[in-house]
Write a protein that holds these residues in place. Structure first.
Motif, PDB file in Angstrom:
ATOM      1  N   ASP A 274       1.028  19.068   3.017  1.00  9.73           N
ATOM      2  CA  ASP A 274       2.138  18.849   3.949  1.00  9.73           C
ATOM      3  C   ASP A 274       2.182  17.417   4.491  1.00  9.73           C
ATOM      4  O   ASP A 274       3.010  17.092   5.334  1.00  9.73           O
ATOM      5  CB  ASP A 274       2.079  19.854   5.102  1.00  9.73           C
ATOM      6  CG  ASP A 274       0.836  19.699   5.979  1.00  9.73           C
ATOM      7  OD1 ASP A 274       0.039  18.749   5.765  1.00  9.73           O
ATOM      8  OD2 ASP A 274       0.656  20.539   6.872  1.00  9.73           O
ATOM      9  N   GLY A 275       1.278  16.565   4.024  1.00 13.67           N
ATOM     10  CA  GLY A 275       1.268  15.169   4.456  1.00 13.67           C
ATOM     11  C   GLY A 275       0.355  14.882   5.629  1.00 13.67           C
ATOM     12  O   GLY A 275       0.090  13.725   5.951  1.00 13.67           O
TER      13      GLY A 275
ATOM     14  N   ALA B 192       0.828  -1.201   0.000  1.00 11.41           N
ATOM     15  CA  ALA B 192       0.000   0.000   0.000  1.00 11.41           C
ATOM     16  C   ALA B 192       0.865   1.254   0.000  1.00 11.41           C
ATOM     17  O   ALA B 192       1.775   1.387   0.811  1.00 11.41           O
ATOM     18  CB  ALA B 192      -0.913  -0.002   1.220  1.00 11.41           C
ATOM     19  N   ALA B 193       0.592   2.140  -0.947  1.00  7.55           N
ATOM     20  CA  ALA B 193       1.364   3.381  -1.048  1.00  7.55           C
ATOM     21  C   ALA B 193       0.613   4.385  -1.892  1.00  7.55           C
ATOM     22  O   ALA B 193      -0.248   4.025  -2.702  1.00  7.55           O
ATOM     23  CB  ALA B 193       2.726   3.114  -1.669  1.00  7.55           C
ATOM     24  N   LEU B 194       0.977   5.633  -1.714  1.00  6.34           N
ATOM     25  CA  LEU B 194       0.478   6.739  -2.513  1.00  6.34           C
ATOM     26  C   LEU B 194       1.721   7.365  -3.130  1.00  6.34           C
ATOM     27  O   LEU B 194       2.606   7.820  -2.408  1.00  6.34           O
ATOM     28  CB  LEU B 194      -0.248   7.722  -1.598  1.00  6.34           C
ATOM     29  CG  LEU B 194      -1.183   8.739  -2.213  1.00  6.34           C
ATOM     30  CD1 LEU B 194      -2.316   8.057  -2.959  1.00  6.34           C
ATOM     31  CD2 LEU B 194      -1.740   9.640  -1.127  1.00  6.34           C
TER      32      LEU B 194
ATOM     33  N   LEU C 212       7.675  11.200  -4.937  1.00 10.81           N
ATOM     34  CA  LEU C 212       7.286  11.056  -3.533  1.00 10.81           C
ATOM     35  C   LEU C 212       6.484   9.773  -3.375  1.00 10.81           C
ATOM     36  O   LEU C 212       5.628   9.478  -4.201  1.00 10.81           O
ATOM     37  CB  LEU C 212       6.425  12.258  -3.096  1.00 10.81           C
ATOM     38  CG  LEU C 212       5.844  12.237  -1.689  1.00 10.81           C
ATOM     39  CD1 LEU C 212       6.945  12.349  -0.637  1.00 10.81           C
ATOM     40  CD2 LEU C 212       4.832  13.356  -1.520  1.00 10.81           C
ATOM     41  N   VAL C 213       6.781   9.028  -2.305  1.00 16.08           N
ATOM     42  CA  VAL C 213       5.991   7.850  -1.953  1.00 16.08           C
ATOM     43  C   VAL C 213       5.674   7.954  -0.474  1.00 16.08           C
ATOM     44  O   VAL C 213       6.554   8.229   0.334  1.00 16.08           O
ATOM     45  CB  VAL C 213       6.754   6.528  -2.231  1.00 16.08           C
ATOM     46  CG1 VAL C 213       5.929   5.330  -1.787  1.00 16.08           C
ATOM     47  CG2 VAL C 213       7.113   6.407  -3.702  1.00 16.08           C
ATOM     48  N   ARG C 214       4.426   7.758  -0.122  1.00 15.38           N
ATOM     49  CA  ARG C 214       4.011   7.783   1.282  1.00 15.38           C
ATOM     50  C   ARG C 214       3.020   6.652   1.521  1.00 15.38           C
ATOM     51  O   ARG C 214       2.506   6.064   0.584  1.00 15.38           O
ATOM     52  CB  ARG C 214       3.437   9.133   1.668  1.00 15.38           C
ATOM     53  CG  ARG C 214       2.273   9.572   0.839  1.00 15.38           C
ATOM     54  CD  ARG C 214       1.783  10.938   1.254  1.00 15.38           C
ATOM     55  NE  ARG C 214       1.576  11.742   0.063  1.00 15.38           N
ATOM     56  CZ  ARG C 214       1.309  13.010   0.058  1.00 15.38           C
ATOM     57  NH1 ARG C 214       1.235  13.670   1.176  1.00 15.38           N
ATOM     58  NH2 ARG C 214       1.113  13.664  -1.049  1.00 15.38           N
ATOM     59  N   SER C 215       2.751   6.377   2.777  1.00 11.60           N
ATOM     60  CA  SER C 215       1.843   5.279   3.099  1.00 11.60           C
ATOM     61  C   SER C 215       0.405   5.667   2.759  1.00 11.60           C
ATOM     62  O   SER C 215       0.068   6.842   2.677  1.00 11.60           O
ATOM     63  CB  SER C 215       1.967   4.892   4.570  1.00 11.60           C
ATOM     64  OG  SER C 215       1.557   5.965   5.379  1.00 11.60           O
TER      65      SER C 215
ATOM     66  N   ASP D  69       6.064  12.687 -11.617  1.00  4.67           N
ATOM     67  CA  ASP D  69       6.255  13.858 -12.465  1.00  4.67           C
ATOM     68  C   ASP D  69       5.761  13.508 -13.871  1.00  4.67           C
ATOM     69  O   ASP D  69       6.227  12.532 -14.459  1.00  4.67           O
ATOM     70  CB  ASP D  69       7.740  14.229 -12.480  1.00  4.67           C
ATOM     71  CG  ASP D  69       8.025  15.417 -13.347  1.00  4.67           C
ATOM     72  OD1 ASP D  69       8.134  15.240 -14.586  1.00  4.67           O
ATOM     73  OD2 ASP D  69       8.146  16.523 -12.801  1.00  4.67           O
ATOM     74  N   THR D  70       4.838  14.304 -14.426  1.00  2.73           N
ATOM     75  CA  THR D  70       4.274  13.966 -15.737  1.00  2.73           C
ATOM     76  C   THR D  70       5.211  14.296 -16.898  1.00  2.73           C
ATOM     77  O   THR D  70       5.006  13.806 -18.004  1.00  2.73           O
ATOM     78  CB  THR D  70       2.918  14.670 -15.967  1.00  2.73           C
ATOM     79  OG1 THR D  70       3.082  16.080 -15.812  1.00  2.73           O
ATOM     80  CG2 THR D  70       1.858  14.142 -15.016  1.00  2.73           C
TER      81      THR D  70
END
Length: 165
Positions: free
Chosen positions: A116-117, A69-71, A83-86, A75-76
């Motif tokens: 900001d997360g 699981a990640a978000l 960036l990868v976050r949970s 960059d297009t």
């Protein structure tokens, strides 16, 4: 346009289409006017890339993966993951609303993630997973399945500042 597998989430930005193809673990960038693929970006170890949304500037897109699981923000211009976050493990829908991401999760909640997360969880009902954000109404509609109750569509009003341009 032929694809290398079953398409899932996709998003349009002008003449560009960004398409998740979880069957082959990739994201396709395409020109819809010309009907041709511009780029194929492999997702690497992240798989089951279902929901996808392009940010309002068109400079990046965000994808939710299931296991692991990640978000991820991509960059297009280059296809690079920046960036990868949970994230929740069963994301089904994803929307940009100003500087926030709305992530509709199959466990029955919506994660509202600020730039900001920082995040806040809204818990409409167990099993809720399909969502639709309607900017003209400034509402998020979430489908709730019948599980010991009547099926329904919940309407959520968002209570955070939004840019109006």
């Amino acid at each position: 346009m032929a694809l290398s597998g079953h398409p899932e989430g996709f998003s349009l930005f002008g003449a560009r289409a960004y398409i998740n193809v979880p069957d082959d673990g990739s994201v396709i960038a395409a020109d819809i006017d010309q009907g041709r693929q511009l780029a194929r970006w492999p997702t690497g170890l992240h798989r089951l890339n279902f929901p996808l949304a392009v940010d309002p500037s068109g400079k990046s897109l965000t994808i939710a993966y299931r296991p692991p699981a990640a978000l991820a923000t991509i960059d297009t211009a280059s296809g690079s993951t920046v960036l990868v976050r949970s994230a929740c493990g069963d994301a089904d829908d994803l929307f940009f609303v100003a500087s926030h991401i709305l992530l509709v999760c199959g466990a029955g909640h919506v994660d509202v993630i600020a730039a900001d997360g920082e995040s806040e969880r809204v818990q409409p009902a167990g099993g809720a997973r399909t969502g639709l954000y309607v900017p003209e109404l400034d509402r998020l509609f979430v489908a709730v399945p019948a599980r010991g109750r009547s099926a329904a569509v919940w309407v959520l009003k968002l209570n955070f500042p939004r840019d109006r341009h």
